[in-house]
Design a protein around this motif. Sequence first.
Motif, PDB file in Angstrom:
ATOM      1  N   ALA A   1     -41.073 -29.093  -2.016  1.00  0.00           N
ATOM      2  CA  ALA A   1     -40.634 -29.618  -3.310  1.00  0.00           C
ATOM      3  C   ALA A   1     -40.803 -31.128  -3.364  1.00  0.00           C
ATOM      4  O   ALA A   1     -41.276 -31.686  -4.367  1.00  0.00           O
ATOM      5  CB  ALA A   1     -39.188 -29.220  -3.573  1.00  0.00           C
TER       6      ALA A   1
ATOM      7  N   THR B   1     -29.457 -31.016 -10.570  1.00  0.00           N
ATOM      8  CA  THR B   1     -29.249 -30.128  -9.423  1.00  0.00           C
ATOM      9  C   THR B   1     -27.931 -29.397  -9.590  1.00  0.00           C
ATOM     10  O   THR B   1     -27.014 -29.887 -10.243  1.00  0.00           O
ATOM     11  CB  THR B   1     -29.214 -30.910  -8.089  1.00  0.00           C
ATOM     12  OG1 THR B   1     -28.051 -31.762  -8.077  1.00  0.00           O
ATOM     13  CG2 THR B   1     -30.462 -31.752  -7.902  1.00  0.00           C
TER      14      THR B   1
ATOM     15  N   LYS C   1     -27.845 -24.975  -4.669  1.00  0.00           N
ATOM     16  CA  LYS C   1     -29.144 -24.891  -4.005  1.00  0.00           C
ATOM     17  C   LYS C   1     -30.293 -24.846  -5.010  1.00  0.00           C
ATOM     18  O   LYS C   1     -31.405 -24.451  -4.658  1.00  0.00           O
ATOM     19  CB  LYS C   1     -29.196 -23.635  -3.122  1.00  0.00           C
ATOM     20  CG  LYS C   1     -28.106 -23.569  -2.062  1.00  0.00           C
ATOM     21  CD  LYS C   1     -28.150 -22.250  -1.313  1.00  0.00           C
ATOM     22  CE  LYS C   1     -27.013 -22.144  -0.310  1.00  0.00           C
ATOM     23  NZ  LYS C   1     -27.042 -20.836   0.397  1.00  0.00           N
TER      24      LYS C   1
ATOM     25  N   VAL D   1     -33.102 -24.689  -1.905  1.00  0.00           N
ATOM     26  CA  VAL D   1     -33.590 -25.966  -1.395  1.00  0.00           C
ATOM     27  C   VAL D   1     -32.778 -26.452  -0.194  1.00  0.00           C
ATOM     28  O   VAL D   1     -33.081 -27.518   0.356  1.00  0.00           O
ATOM     29  CB  VAL D   1     -33.561 -27.041  -2.506  1.00  0.00           C
ATOM     30  CG1 VAL D   1     -34.567 -26.727  -3.583  1.00  0.00           C
ATOM     31  CG2 VAL D   1     -32.164 -27.171  -3.100  1.00  0.00           C
TER      32      VAL D   1
ATOM     33  N   TRP E   1     -32.723 -26.899  -7.676  1.00  0.00           N
ATOM     34  CA  TRP E   1     -33.244 -28.198  -8.113  1.00  0.00           C
ATOM     35  C   TRP E   1     -34.119 -28.004  -9.344  1.00  0.00           C
ATOM     36  O   TRP E   1     -34.935 -27.077  -9.392  1.00  0.00           O
ATOM     37  CB  TRP E   1     -34.072 -28.850  -7.006  1.00  0.00           C
ATOM     38  CG  TRP E   1     -33.257 -29.476  -5.915  1.00  0.00           C
ATOM     39  CD1 TRP E   1     -31.907 -29.546  -5.837  1.00  0.00           C
ATOM     40  CD2 TRP E   1     -33.759 -30.122  -4.738  1.00  0.00           C
ATOM     41  NE1 TRP E   1     -31.512 -30.193  -4.686  1.00  0.00           N
ATOM     42  CE2 TRP E   1     -32.638 -30.556  -3.992  1.00  0.00           C
ATOM     43  CE3 TRP E   1     -35.033 -30.376  -4.241  1.00  0.00           C
ATOM     44  CZ2 TRP E   1     -32.757 -31.225  -2.778  1.00  0.00           C
ATOM     45  CZ3 TRP E   1     -35.163 -31.047  -3.032  1.00  0.00           C
ATOM     46  CH2 TRP E   1     -34.034 -31.477  -2.315  1.00  0.00           C
TER      47      TRP E   1
ATOM     48  N   GLU F   1     -38.481 -25.123   1.560  1.00  0.00           N
ATOM     49  CA  GLU F   1     -38.345 -25.394   0.129  1.00  0.00           C
ATOM     50  C   GLU F   1     -38.169 -26.888  -0.128  1.00  0.00           C
ATOM     51  O   GLU F   1     -38.731 -27.443  -1.081  1.00  0.00           O
ATOM     52  CB  GLU F   1     -37.177 -24.604  -0.453  1.00  0.00           C
ATOM     53  CG  GLU F   1     -37.462 -23.133  -0.704  1.00  0.00           C
ATOM     54  CD  GLU F   1     -37.437 -22.291   0.559  1.00  0.00           C
ATOM     55  OE1 GLU F   1     -37.247 -22.854   1.663  1.00  0.00           O
ATOM     56  OE2 GLU F   1     -37.591 -21.059   0.447  1.00  0.00           O
ATOM     57  N   LYS F   2     -37.396 -27.550   0.738  1.00  0.00           N
ATOM     58  CA  LYS F   2     -37.141 -28.984   0.560  1.00  0.00           C
ATOM     59  C   LYS F   2     -38.407 -29.791   0.820  1.00  0.00           C
ATOM     60  O   LYS F   2     -38.766 -30.691   0.041  1.00  0.00           O
ATOM     61  CB  LYS F   2     -36.012 -29.411   1.495  1.00  0.00           C
ATOM     62  CG  LYS F   2     -35.490 -30.812   1.248  1.00  0.00           C
ATOM     63  CD  LYS F   2     -34.316 -31.116   2.164  1.00  0.00           C
ATOM     64  CE  LYS F   2     -33.156 -30.188   1.909  1.00  0.00           C
ATOM     65  NZ  LYS F   2     -31.984 -30.508   2.742  1.00  0.00           N
TER      66      LYS F   2
END
Length: 332
Positions: A293, A305, A308, A284, A310, A289-290
Amino acid sequence: MPPEVSPSHPLPPPTIQSLPRELPPPRSPADNPPTHKHYQGSKKIILEKKPILILVFILSGISVLRLLKISIITSFSPPPSAALPPTHTQRCSSPPPACKKIPPQMQGPSKSQPVSSSTGGDAALTEKEYHLLLNLISLRSPCNLLVFGLEQQYLNLSRINAGGNTVFLEDNPEKLTTIKTNYNNTRFYSVVYQTLAGDAYKLLKNARQNPACGLQSAGSLKKTSCPLALTKLPREVYKRKWDVVVVDGPRGDAKDAPGRMAAIYTAGVIARAGNMTDVVVHDVDRTIEKWFAWEFLCDENLVSTKGKLWNFRIPGKSNSTAFCPTKTIQIE
């Protein structure tokens, strides 16, 4: 006859000469009797302090021994489990007798087990990330576990999920030929992705504007026209209620890589069809990915978390038409 004395001049009184008193001779130090008052008090104080000092030494010794014992125990004890919010009371979607208690020896690997490195450009899980994932599977197992991506370090998930169902989806044929496992209820499927990581921004904007990518329209993944939906997965993926979904594939380290846009979107749809689903996304730290998500798993569902990794906990059977509240990510 006695002489006459004049009355105006009285006679002086007779003078008495005082003789000096004779002083006693001085005493020598040997003649002085010793005084023991001061010395007796000192000895009494010293005698009273001795038991206190002995008691202090004994208590200090006991404290040192206890500290040594604690240090030895903690140096050999395993790391504590990662703290997780309480899971849903229905921990497994599988019918009995599959939902049976997991044996104690299957609760997870020891800290001494190495975490193998990932092939390709994507980073492998660190030890802390790896243990967070193992702890999560241990808490929810036996359950239905779906994993996007296939690495050697993930094969242990099947062992921990004894009595459950574990499915791996992998787009690299070479990995499928090299992976070997004898764990029951573990299956590997080859999948094909039609997306490119370089198109992530365009795909996200389209998903926001395309009604077919909405939550209600995407309820049936096999029939939706949303470009992010994976419509050709094995039938088992669409039929089961998944308790845990892990997204660590496909590759997303280059523009010409498939990227994880479709995997995250599909995981979001699958999670909302279940009862209570944990969706775990790796890498992430990367923008794609961020972005995805936040868009399809929602930051209010983020429960833990580590590095990396989550972990989103998504309540299922929602009547909402949107994945997340009206708040959106500004990516322009």
